[in-house]
Motif scaffolding. Structure first.
Motif, short mmCIF file in Angstrom:
data_model
loop_
_atom_site.label_atom_id
_atom_site.label_comp_id
_atom_site.label_asym_id
_atom_site.label_seq_id
_atom_site.Cartn_x
_atom_site.Cartn_y
_atom_site.Cartn_z
N ARG A 6 0.78 -1.17 0.11
CA ARG A 6 -0.02 0.05 -0.11
C ARG A 6 0.78 1.10 0.05
NH1 ARG A 6 -3.96 -2.81 4.23
NH2 ARG A 6 -2.03 -3.90 4.83
N LEU A 10 4.34 3.96 8.40
CA LEU A 10 3.57 4.16 9.54
C LEU A 10 4.59 4.79 10.61
CD1 LEU A 10 1.02 1.25 9.91
CD2 LEU A 10 0.63 3.53 8.64
N GLU A 12 3.75 5.29 14.16
CA GLU A 12 3.84 4.79 15.51
C GLU A 12 3.23 3.20 15.29
OE1 GLU A 12 4.15 6.87 19.02
OE2 GLU A 12 3.30 8.45 18.21
N VAL A 13 3.56 2.22 15.69
CA VAL A 13 3.13 0.85 15.91
C VAL A 13 3.67 0.47 17.40
CG1 VAL A 13 2.74 -1.33 15.03
CG2 VAL A 13 3.01 0.65 13.19
N GLY A 14 2.60 -0.06 18.23
CA GLY A 14 3.27 -0.73 19.27
C GLY A 14 2.19 -0.99 20.25
N VAL A 15 2.45 -0.88 21.54
CA VAL A 15 1.79 -1.46 22.81
C VAL A 15 1.42 -0.21 23.70
CG1 VAL A 15 2.89 -3.90 22.63
CG2 VAL A 15 3.88 -2.10 24.05
N ARG A 16 0.34 -0.55 24.40
CA ARG A 16 -0.28 0.45 25.29
C ARG A 16 -0.83 -0.09 26.53
NH1 ARG A 16 -3.95 4.89 22.66
NH2 ARG A 16 -2.25 6.06 22.22
N LEU A 44 7.14 2.02 11.06
CA LEU A 44 7.39 0.84 10.32
C LEU A 44 7.39 1.54 8.84
CD1 LEU A 44 6.46 -2.19 10.52
CD2 LEU A 44 4.17 -1.76 10.09
N ARG A 49 4.78 -5.20 6.49
CA ARG A 49 3.15 -5.23 6.82
C ARG A 49 3.01 -5.06 8.54
NH1 ARG A 49 -1.32 -10.03 6.13
NH2 ARG A 49 -3.16 -9.01 6.99
N MET A 53 5.22 -7.18 17.73
CA MET A 53 4.61 -6.78 18.90
C MET A 53 5.22 -7.35 20.33
SD MET A 53 2.24 -4.56 18.44
CE MET A 53 1.15 -3.80 17.30
N LYS D 214 -6.88 -8.81 9.81
CA LYS D 214 -6.30 -7.57 9.68
C LYS D 214 -5.37 -7.32 11.18
CE LYS D 214 -8.99 -5.12 6.35
NZ LYS D 214 -9.48 -3.75 5.89
N PHE D 215 -4.19 -6.90 10.83
CA PHE D 215 -3.33 -6.21 12.01
C PHE D 215 -3.66 -4.80 12.36
CE2 PHE D 215 0.20 -8.98 10.23
CZ PHE D 215 0.29 -10.03 11.20
N VAL D 216 -3.62 -4.34 13.40
CA VAL D 216 -3.75 -2.84 13.61
C VAL D 216 -3.21 -1.85 12.29
CG1 VAL D 216 -4.47 -3.02 16.02
CG2 VAL D 216 -1.96 -2.60 15.27
N GLU D 217 -2.09 -2.42 11.95
CA GLU D 217 -1.39 -1.93 11.01
C GLU D 217 -2.08 -1.77 9.64
OE1 GLU D 217 -0.13 -4.17 13.14
OE2 GLU D 217 2.12 -3.95 13.32
N ASP D 218 -2.80 -2.98 9.23
CA ASP D 218 -3.83 -3.00 8.18
C ASP D 218 -4.70 -2.00 7.94
OD1 ASP D 218 -2.20 -5.18 6.83
OD2 ASP D 218 -3.08 -6.52 8.14
N ILE D 220 -5.00 0.90 9.82
CA ILE D 220 -4.69 1.77 9.97
C ILE D 220 -4.26 2.18 8.08
CG2 ILE D 220 -2.42 3.66 9.85
CD1 ILE D 220 -3.50 3.40 12.69
N ALA D 242 -6.25 -2.05 19.80
CA ALA D 242 -6.95 -3.23 20.00
C ALA D 242 -6.91 -4.06 21.44
CB ALA D 242 -6.37 -4.27 18.85
N ALA D 251 -2.76 -3.57 21.49
CA ALA D 251 -1.88 -3.11 20.48
C ALA D 251 -2.32 -1.88 20.09
CB ALA D 251 -2.04 -4.21 19.50
N TRP D 252 -1.51 -1.18 19.37
CA TRP D 252 -1.81 0.31 18.98
C TRP D 252 -0.94 0.88 17.96
CZ3 TRP D 252 1.86 3.92 20.25
CH2 TRP D 252 1.58 5.10 20.27
N ALA D 253 -1.59 1.56 17.05
CA ALA D 253 -0.79 2.30 15.99
C ALA D 253 -1.51 3.51 15.66
CB ALA D 253 -0.69 1.53 14.46
#
Lengths: 265, 265, 265, 265
Positions: A6, A10, A12-16, A44, A49, A53, D214-218, D220, D242, D251-253
């Motif tokens: 696509r 990105l 920011e991708v991560g944990v919260r 990312l 893709r 995590m 879908k990942f959270v990345e997808d 987004i 998520a 999980a977060w983006a």
């Protein structure tokens, strides 16, 4: 599963919301193990893709076993960028920090909690980690207008002082330096608040509130004058919110100087 | 999938955190559509493995289209028990209720929100629905001790008055009756709070706070004397929590009389 | 200022939202200083107008400096009743408790937070302190109905398991006993949740969820069978709330056995 | 009382947490009175000590009596700047917005809440009001990795999609346009969530989740492709969080494009 077409990198991708123990060296000799809530992210690349995590949890839970002596998280960011193979990493952690407060007359000491949040990031382009902190400190104010127009008394209330600040030289930010900053900020309010107050202290606090009437606007301005003198702060956003005792809503003011949006907490 | 052999009847099974619009007839002519948060449950017989979760949503969203004129939810409980084929049903809904407040001197009127929660249940053995309400009302108090020991001023703060009450004759509880109850409860505090206060109002409120100093203990006792006189309340729990302006923690008191635990909110 | 003529004894007067450090002896040898949020109250005789709010802070902040080895707060209650000269005292404290969780295949260990709340009270009439605990434990469930009707997959989600339990012999409730209880409760869910999961662990967890489909009703019943066997628990209320992945609201169930309302958290 | 010598102009001074009724024209013909939480501020010149806090309440409570037909708050900002005699005014209001959702197979319709926040400001230098919106929309995702490595099933969970967007031509943003945007955003997730699902709907939703991993990345990236096509959006920040069913953390983006920091919600 791993390639992406696509064409969208990105940020920011991560944990919260990851709660982990953090060992910190407090002002006394005891090692504190405080529960910290973490958010962590990496950038990312467009062609990947997803991120890994589980590696965040691996790095952060290992990190929590070492002892935190200051607000410098550069090593953690390097480790995250290495393990996650990314160009940029950012962490944000929140925990309760205790300071000792001496009652103003009786001098009895008791611990008081301050909400502390630290944000830090670094990248390939600029490997020097940028650190910022967010503090929420309870205090009190007494309304000058109410005092001026009333025959007796004046409404007063608990206020929350909130500082977001970009830090210089995070390794120099020991917890004792932080404690000194907190005390300087508190002095901008009408009066500090205390966990423990004997009768003589309560008299002192009530009278100090009354003789030191301040709008939220006054607290902001007095804090700004103080914050401009902080050598290891380069830009800040300061906010005051007063839990008005005569309303169900709050009075509020905010002022920023040279505060970079990227740091915003 | 539907039988259960563990021999354990369950007291409550259902949905929680379901946000649906609710049509209510306010004190004015306009029909209000407020977002209400629902919890609803039914009992489950030992031999059944699960309830029909989707039927809760069906019954509650249909119910929200009718117009609520009072606090009587008997019909909804009958419908839930019929649709879910159970011996007992319970609902709890929470929403913001607005009352009009006139500033004490200028007489300017503005709307003020009160948190309202209603709990109701009925069963085969006792098909008369039992209703209880929970109200959270902001007000203010001024500390008698601080006033007595200080040369000038006295600390004061916003307080939250929280009433849980078992209701008699829920159909008689119109919103105008509820508004009258709220006003009587507010009068137990040192002073009411208002959304809008002109300068003359602020002078009045400050001076009333000062001349009407009350501990949280005083507010409880004055409210208890009032609540005992309410004809359509049969048992209550009343709580006051003061956001102390001299501390970061709250002062708090609670008193119950003939309040059934089953009603507890 | 100190006498009261309204003739109303108050059941609870005290402080709330007081954050203080607490020294606890965890499952390892390490002494932890964790932030705890306290509520504490005493009864107030009808003829007394107010309690001594500052003494709560004095007693609680001193108490936090001693080392907590188990869930027994009898000494603290005696101290509160002595210092506040009252017939009944009650405390409630909340903090994050960490347990070590081993990933199911890789056996990598990481710390996981469980919300813990302890309530205790004692009185002149019954000086034996009564203790209860409240635990909130995250886990997961997979819907049996969704699995049965669908060609592939089944919706699953995080659930929160909440136990309120009256404790026998609080001094026997060490943190290692508590950890064992937490693990037994977790086993009632479709699957435990873990901070750290390698790929092999994620495969295991996904497949265990799928092969162990459970409604919230099933989790309650399996937990009830386990809880009835706990020797040092005499009455409990167990609740499960599932953050449904196919809805914006939650599924929920609750079951009580011999749980005294006075203990209710 | 009114002059200030500290030489510090303040960027924002005002009220926060003010709950007032708001009349909105929904997608049907019905006029809704919804509770909205307001924050409002004005700039304060260096030479003025304080603003007129009561005027905010006056302007906002009067405004709530007019009917909101779209997201344009220009008139309110002009009124605030006039009444408060300031160079810049900003408002932020939050409320629950209901959309009708048809179950995918049974076509049964039920109302679903979306959290909506609108921020707007205007100033002397640029009297064209700038508007931005913040939306929080629940949906679901199913993990592609878990699906790929497991013999059966795949973990899935509720996710929250959060859009912050700078709006062009706020007067063109009717609530029906907003509803259409919400639906397009929801389609980026693995599946939409619904208040009401019959058995046939639950089968459909479960299978769609599974076939649309879908990942959270997808999520987004698919949302970004859609958002770039929105004509009346000029810059946005999109976030997905998520509620992982296999972890206690999320999980977060996040991704931003041309999003002005000043708009940040």
């Amino acid at each position: 599963l791993s390639h992406d077409l696509r064409g969208i990198p990105l940020q920011e991708v991560g944990v919260r919301g990851l709660e982990l123990p953090l060992l910190i060296q407090g002002s006394g000799a005891v090692l504190r193990e405080v529960p910290a809530i973490w958010q962590a992210s990496v950038s990312l690349a467009a062609e990947l893709r997803g991120t890994h995590m589980s590696r965040f949890v691996e790095v952060l839970s290992k990190y929590g076993r070492s002892e935190l002596r200051n607000l410098d998280f550069s090593d953690l960011l390097i480790e995250l960028r290495r393990k996650l193979q990314c160009s940029r990493a950012e962490i944000r952690l929140s925990f309760s920090h205790f300071i000792e407060k001496q009652a103003p007359v009786s001098r009895v000491s008791s611990p008081a909690a301050v909400k502390l949040q630290i944000t830090a990031f670094s990248s390939e382009e600029d490997s020097d980690a940028k650190h910022s902190l967010f503090l929420e400190i309870p205090a009190s104010n007494l309304c000058p207008c109410s005092k001026a127009i009333s025959d007796q008394g004046a409404h007063n209330q608990r206020v929350y002082l909130r500082l977001s600040a970009n830090l210089l030289d995070a390794a120099s930010w020991s917890f004792s330096r932080l404690d000194a900053l907190i005390e300087r900020i508190e002095e901008s309010a009408s009066c500090r608040v205390f966990p423990f107050l004997k009768r003589s202290d309560e008299k002192f606090v009530t009278e100090q509130q009354f003789s030191n009437a301040k709008f939220v606007e006054d607290i902001i301005r007095d804090a700004v004058l103080r914050l401009r003198k902080e050598e290891l702060i380069c830009g800040f956003c300061f906010e005051v919110e007063a839990l008005e005792s005569i309303h169900a809503h709050n009075a509020w003011a905010r002022h920023s100087e040279d505060f970079e949006p990227g740091f915003r907490t």
